[in-house]
Motif scaffolding. Structure first.
Motif, short mmCIF file in Angstrom:
data_model
loop_
_atom_site.label_atom_id
_atom_site.label_comp_id
_atom_site.label_asym_id
_atom_site.label_seq_id
_atom_site.Cartn_x
_atom_site.Cartn_y
_atom_site.Cartn_z
N ASN A 308 0.84 -1.21 0.00
CA ASN A 308 0.00 0.00 0.00
C ASN A 308 0.87 1.25 0.00
O ASN A 308 0.60 2.22 -0.72
N ALA A 309 1.91 1.23 0.84
CA ALA A 309 2.81 2.40 0.93
C ALA A 309 3.42 2.68 -0.45
O ALA A 309 3.56 3.84 -0.85
N LYS A 310 3.75 1.62 -1.16
CA LYS A 310 4.38 1.80 -2.49
C LYS A 310 3.38 2.42 -3.48
O LYS A 310 3.77 3.25 -4.30
N VAL A 311 2.12 2.02 -3.37
CA VAL A 311 1.10 2.63 -4.24
C VAL A 311 1.10 4.15 -4.00
O VAL A 311 1.03 4.95 -4.94
N THR A 315 2.63 7.16 -6.59
CA THR A 315 1.76 8.25 -7.04
C THR A 315 2.44 9.60 -6.81
O THR A 315 2.47 10.46 -7.69
N LEU A 316 3.01 9.77 -5.61
CA LEU A 316 3.66 11.05 -5.29
C LEU A 316 4.88 11.27 -6.18
O LEU A 316 5.17 12.39 -6.59
N ASP A 317 5.59 10.17 -6.49
CA ASP A 317 6.75 10.28 -7.40
C ASP A 317 6.29 10.79 -8.77
O ASP A 317 6.89 11.70 -9.33
N ARG A 318 5.21 10.21 -9.25
CA ARG A 318 4.69 10.65 -10.56
C ARG A 318 4.27 12.11 -10.52
O ARG A 318 4.42 12.84 -11.48
N MET A 319 3.71 12.52 -9.36
CA MET A 319 3.22 13.90 -9.25
C MET A 319 4.35 14.88 -8.94
O MET A 319 4.13 16.10 -8.90
N MET A 386 -5.52 7.06 -4.34
CA MET A 386 -4.41 7.66 -5.08
C MET A 386 -4.81 8.06 -6.49
O MET A 386 -4.33 9.05 -7.03
N ARG A 387 -5.72 7.27 -7.07
CA ARG A 387 -6.24 7.65 -8.40
C ARG A 387 -6.92 9.02 -8.32
O ARG A 387 -6.67 9.90 -9.12
N ARG A 388 -7.73 9.17 -7.26
CA ARG A 388 -8.45 10.45 -7.09
C ARG A 388 -7.47 11.60 -6.81
O ARG A 388 -7.61 12.70 -7.34
N LEU A 389 -6.47 11.31 -5.96
CA LEU A 389 -5.50 12.38 -5.63
C LEU A 389 -4.81 12.88 -6.89
O LEU A 389 -4.69 14.09 -7.11
N GLU A 390 -4.37 11.92 -7.72
CA GLU A 390 -3.63 12.28 -8.94
C GLU A 390 -4.55 13.03 -9.91
O GLU A 390 -4.13 14.00 -10.53
N GLU A 391 -5.81 12.58 -9.98
CA GLU A 391 -6.74 13.21 -10.91
C GLU A 391 -7.04 14.65 -10.49
O GLU A 391 -7.09 15.56 -11.30
#
Ligand code: PLP
Length: 394
Positions: A308-311, A315-319, A386-391
């Motif tokens: 879960n932590a990696k998910v 996401t934060l890395d991508r952002m 995380m999908r929602r955060l990134e979106e």
């Protein structure tokens, strides 16, 4: 005339952080009952106890129902079978302990508060900022002077000794709550040397040591010199899902002496006076954590949380967002997007993404623009959050 109350309580912060978070979430849900809210803020585990732990507790319960195997009061400081298991666990990190240096308790939170009984209220206390609020509040209740060690992006949220900030009692938590940051050997060596030089005592909170991988220290006693300056407090809560079962332990080395007084002897005296031991059944469950089967099963749960932590960190890395933790910790501490304040981001995240986290401001002034997410949710919810955060914020 009449009983006087502890006036130090007046100095406590009125609102407990999680109560305030819950209040705001409830209010939001009441106004928006259709919203599918995902909670990524709470530090409680979600995976059930390992099967071998449950089996050990069932067996111990049966024993309690038979005259021949019944256990009444046990030693206040815990059963030898559990201390033996812990001693061997520490030997795995190259740390040699005596059973009499280990005190079994009903959890790290109680020990964090109770250990202060053996220290004078005149001591100055050094705590990191941001900080696990229990360190602050327990000292406020005793009226101790608290000095904050600022931390931030510049030191990776790992405050280091500073001759200008002296403390008689120093709190270190690694892996850290809330920041997830982990001290390496060199950094902990600096702390141990500093404490030995000043006669300070480090209260080392290792509640999240089970998340450590690679060459980072699990215990402060992996650092030479730590036995003359450190008490270690630890817990089965995160390691084995004991948040509702309750078991922890504190290590007070025989070599730890201040004002010609053994702190081990003081802690034993304190525990024998005010504590009657952790339940036999629970200690049998904790012992089972260290059997080969128990280790395998608890490790599977930890791997789930690490996933879960990696998910979250992916996401934060991508952002492109700065964060600490997530690698050797179930906590991910990141900078709020668009330079937002943490309560402002809390509101936006709740309203736009229906995701709940914990505002960094609740952990201290240095958390003003940071936010904590935890890896204790389900995989499905973590991925969706995380999908929602990134979106919404990517
Ligand atoms: N120490 C830290 C840093 C924690 O985050 C927690 C729980 O969240 C504790 C101690 C308390 O652990 P326990 O459940 O053993 O009381």
């Amino acid at each position: 005339m009449g009983a006087k109350v502890n006036a130090n309580f007046e100095a406590l912060q009125a609102n407990y952080l999680f109560a305030e978070v819950n209040r705001r979430v409830k209010e939001y849900q009441k106004a928006h009952p259709e919203a599918d809210v995902i909670r990524m803020g709470i530090g409680d585990v979600t995976r059930p106890l390992a099967k071998s732990v449950v089996a050990a507790m069932v067996k111990a319960s049966e024993e309690q129902g038979q005259a021949e195997t019944f256990h009444g009061y046990g030693a206040e400081q815990g059963y030898e079978f559990l201390k033996d298991a812990l001693r061997k666990y520490y030997a795995g990190f190259g740390v040699s302990l005596e059973n009499d240096e280990i005190f079994i308790s009903d959890g790290a939170k109680s020990d964090c508060g109770n250990i202060l009984n053996i220290f004078s209220a005149d001591n100055t206390v050094l705590v990191p900022d941001p900080v696990y609020p229990v360190y602050v509040d327990t000292n406020v209740m005793d009226g101790r002077n608290i000095v904050y060690m600022p931390s931030g992006e510049e030191n990776g949220f790992l405050p280091m000794p500073d001759e200008k900030l002296e403390g008689d009692i120093i709190y270190l938590c690694s892996p850290n709550n809330p920041t997830g940051a982990v001290y390496n050997r060199e950094q902990l060596t600096e702390w141990v040397d500093f404490a030995n030089r000043h006669g300070s005592v480090i209260l080392f909170d290792a509640a999240y040591e089970c998340f450590v991988t690679g060459d980072l220290p699990h215990s402060i006693y992996e650092i030479p010199g730590a036995k003359t300056c450190a008490i270690e407090i630890c817990s089965f809560s995160k390691k084995a899902g004991f948040t509702g079962t309750r078991c922890g332990y504190t290590v007070v080395p025989m070599d730890l002496v201040r004002e010609e007084t053994s702190l081990n002897a003081m802690w034993l005296r304190r525990q024998c006076t005010k504590f009657n031991g952790t339940a036999y059944i629970v200690q049998r469950g904790a012992e089972a954590v260290f059997t080969p089967e128990g280790e395998k099963e608890t490790e599977e749960n930890l791997e789930y949380y690490r996933g879960n932590a990696k998910v979250i960190t992916d996401t934060l890395d991508r952002m492109g967002i700065f964060y600490t933790g997530g690698k050797n910790s179930p906590y991910i501490w990141f900078k709020c997007p668009k330079d937002m304040d943490s309560w402002e981001f809390f509101r936006e995240l709740l309203e736009k993404a229906h995701v709940v986290g914990t505002p960094g401001a609740g952990f201290g002034a240095c958390g003003q623009k940071f936010f904590r997410l935890t890896a204790f949710s389900t995989r499905e919810n973590t991925i969706e959050a995380m999908r929602r955060l990134e979106e919404m914020f990517g």
